[in-house]
Design an enzyme around this catalytic site. Sequence first.
Site, PDB file in Angstrom:
ATOM      1  N   GLU A 130       2.135  -6.695  -5.341  1.00 11.59           N
ATOM      2  CA  GLU A 130       1.757  -5.867  -6.486  1.00 11.59           C
ATOM      3  C   GLU A 130       2.926  -5.019  -7.003  1.00 11.59           C
ATOM      4  O   GLU A 130       3.291  -5.088  -8.172  1.00 11.59           O
ATOM      5  CB  GLU A 130       0.588  -4.970  -6.064  1.00 11.59           C
ATOM      6  CG  GLU A 130       0.009  -4.190  -7.194  1.00 11.59           C
ATOM      7  CD  GLU A 130      -1.385  -3.663  -6.889  1.00 11.59           C
ATOM      8  OE1 GLU A 130      -2.200  -4.368  -6.260  1.00 11.59           O
ATOM      9  OE2 GLU A 130      -1.664  -2.524  -7.304  1.00 11.59           O
ATOM     10  N   ASP A 166       0.834  -1.205   0.000  1.00  6.87           N
ATOM     11  CA  ASP A 166       0.000   0.000   0.000  1.00  6.87           C
ATOM     12  C   ASP A 166       0.870   1.257   0.000  1.00  6.87           C
ATOM     13  O   ASP A 166       0.736   2.122  -0.865  1.00  6.87           O
ATOM     14  CB  ASP A 166      -0.912   0.002   1.237  1.00  6.87           C
ATOM     15  CG  ASP A 166      -1.684  -1.292   1.371  1.00  6.87           C
ATOM     16  OD1 ASP A 166      -2.617  -1.504   0.587  1.00  6.87           O
ATOM     17  OD2 ASP A 166      -1.326  -2.100   2.249  1.00  6.87           O
TER      18      ASP A 166
HETATM   19  O1  TRH Z   1       4.532  -6.045   0.623  1.00  7.09           O
HETATM   20  P1  TRH Z   1       3.642  -6.646  -0.346  1.00  7.09           P
HETATM   21  O2  TRH Z   1       3.270  -8.037  -0.101  1.00  7.09           O
HETATM   22  O3  TRH Z   1       2.332  -5.799  -0.490  1.00  7.09           O
HETATM   23  C1  TRH Z   1       1.048  -6.342  -0.605  1.00  7.09           C
HETATM   24  C2  TRH Z   1       0.458  -6.212  -1.939  1.00  7.09           C
HETATM   25  O4  TRH Z   1       0.534  -4.914  -2.418  1.00  7.09           O
HETATM   26  C3  TRH Z   1      -0.978  -6.659  -1.905  1.00  7.09           C
HETATM   27  O5  TRH Z   1      -1.563  -6.530  -3.155  1.00  7.09           O
HETATM   28  C4  TRH Z   1      -1.708  -5.826  -0.908  1.00  7.09           C
HETATM   29  O6  TRH Z   1      -3.033  -6.141  -0.860  1.00  7.09           O
HETATM   30  C5  TRH Z   1      -1.041  -6.047   0.399  1.00  7.09           C
HETATM   31  O7  TRH Z   1       0.308  -5.629   0.326  1.00  7.09           O
HETATM   32  C6  TRH Z   1      -1.724  -5.277   1.490  1.00  7.09           C
HETATM   33  O8  TRH Z   1       4.342  -6.608  -1.793  1.00  7.09           O
HETATM   34  P2  TRH Z   1       4.566  -5.411  -2.829  1.00  7.09           P
HETATM   35  O9  TRH Z   1       3.292  -4.934  -3.391  1.00  7.09           O
HETATM   36  O10 TRH Z   1       5.555  -5.901  -3.768  1.00  7.09           O
HETATM   37  O11 TRH Z   1       5.207  -4.254  -1.970  1.00  7.09           O
HETATM   38  C7  TRH Z   1       6.505  -4.312  -1.489  1.00  7.09           C
HETATM   39  C8  TRH Z   1       7.156  -2.950  -1.565  1.00  7.09           C
HETATM   40  O12 TRH Z   1       8.408  -2.998  -0.881  1.00  7.09           O
HETATM   41  C9  TRH Z   1       7.468  -2.511  -2.987  1.00  7.09           C
HETATM   42  O13 TRH Z   1       7.288  -1.105  -3.096  1.00  7.09           O
HETATM   43  C10 TRH Z   1       8.947  -2.842  -3.142  1.00  7.09           C
HETATM   44  C11 TRH Z   1       9.435  -2.549  -1.760  1.00  7.09           C
HETATM   45  N1  TRH Z   1      10.706  -3.183  -1.354  1.00  7.09           N
HETATM   46  C12 TRH Z   1      11.755  -2.355  -1.076  1.00  7.09           C
HETATM   47  O14 TRH Z   1      11.655  -1.127  -1.222  1.00  7.09           O
HETATM   48  N2  TRH Z   1      12.922  -2.910  -0.628  1.00  7.09           N
HETATM   49  C13 TRH Z   1      13.093  -4.240  -0.480  1.00  7.09           C
HETATM   50  O15 TRH Z   1      14.182  -4.688  -0.072  1.00  7.09           O
HETATM   51  C14 TRH Z   1      11.987  -5.087  -0.791  1.00  7.09           C
HETATM   52  C15 TRH Z   1      12.140  -6.588  -0.651  1.00  7.09           C
HETATM   53  C16 TRH Z   1      10.800  -4.536  -1.228  1.00  7.09           C
END
Ligand code: TRH
Length: 392
Positions: free
Chosen positions: A288, A31
């Site tokens: 996402e 989010d």
């Molecule tokens: O963390 P998530 O599992 O988020 C999820 C999904 O968005 C899902 O659809 C939603 O309903 C739920 O949250 C509430 O995975 P996502 O979407 O990939 O978000 C991770 C964020 O973290 C993304 O912006 C990338 C960032 N990230 C970093 O900045 N540094 C890192 O080292 C890693 C591993 C990720």
Amino acid sequence: MLSRSPPPPVPSSAFRPDWDIFCKVIDNFGDIGVCWRLARQLAGERQLRVRLWVDDLETFRVLCPQVDPTLSIQAVQAIEVRRWETSLVTPAPARVVLETFACRIPETFVEAMAGQSPAPLWINLDHLSAEAWVPGFHMLPSPHPRLPLAKYFFFPGFGSATGGLLRERDLLLRRQQFLGSGELQAAFWRRAGCAPPAAHNLLLSLFAYQHAPIGELLQRCEHAATPVCCLAPLSGTLTALESYAGRALGAGNVVRRGTLEIRVLPFLEQDLYDRLLWLCDVNFVRGEDSFVRAQWAARPMVWQIYPQQEAAHFAKLDAFLDIHCAGLPATSAAAVRGLWHAWNSGRVDAGPWQRFASQLPALREHALRWQEKLARQADLSTRLLRFVRSKL
Ligand code: TRH
């Protein structure tokens, strides 16, 4: 002694932004990951004044260490960040109010919107899906039951009749420059806190939910023809990594077994995480935002979708697989489907991983073609702004 630079100026109460973005951190980082990326893009590329309301500044700080969770109002990278508290003092709403993932903005704020003339444009940014129903619902209004306001639904997606995907204007250029520069790559490894892996290793990045069959995947990599280096930023994967290693792990730790080396990295800032994806041969991503970033990275990927009740997420997974695998030879497509289904079902036997690994050259080419195809379309912020212009 280190000298601290003065904090950026906090906007005055007379400040009326162009955009209000509301973000509720339900769980994980998706989010705030999406909201922060979009806010930075609107401010940085379009010079728009953005006010970002976030209910959980601690989680936000993991993504962006400049955030101070003790402050109610602060300026971070030219964006006004406000803690979204229950007792919200309502300033004048911006011209565009973006609610994200149906987070339900406060009723007092909605009343303030209705009191403005003209009323702000109210948009709900929804979750990404490749399902066929998305274009039919994209940009539809939902009238408020009581007030003279309508909320429009904006759906990200993969086709021209959807809201598109987040992509910064210079993203692909930055990627090219990074991949062409040993110096930039060396700087990345320094910031990630480890030495560059040996050149002949197959690099995997690992970001997954706890229930992924991480231990099984790692076992498959212990006796590989090409040594595997698994780069795992600190996240929900840690428990599984620790039970695989049989000891507690933290950022900077390395585990070696057969042809496999695991490196635990710190949780990286968003821009650094992009660089990790650009460097790896296979990216395991989830949710996402990391899923979209892996597509811009143009490398073979394995997506763990956010689980929904009654396994509803499998329809969403298959909808994406259908469009993504359309241009692939049958053997490669079957290898992708096989591993993605195995990974999301919680079992990875030797077969799916081996079949996927054997297709890597074809999948790498496909990942680049896929990225180029997506990049020919307008990005999400451009489509959002076009929509705003058509309504205001
Ligand atoms: O963390 P998530 O599992 O988020 C999820 C999904 O968005 C899902 O659809 C939603 O309903 C739920 O949250 C509430 O995975 P996502 O979407 O990939 O978000 C991770 C964020 O973290 C993304 O912006 C990338 C960032 N990230 C970093 O900045 N540094 C890192 O080292 C890693 C591993 C990720």
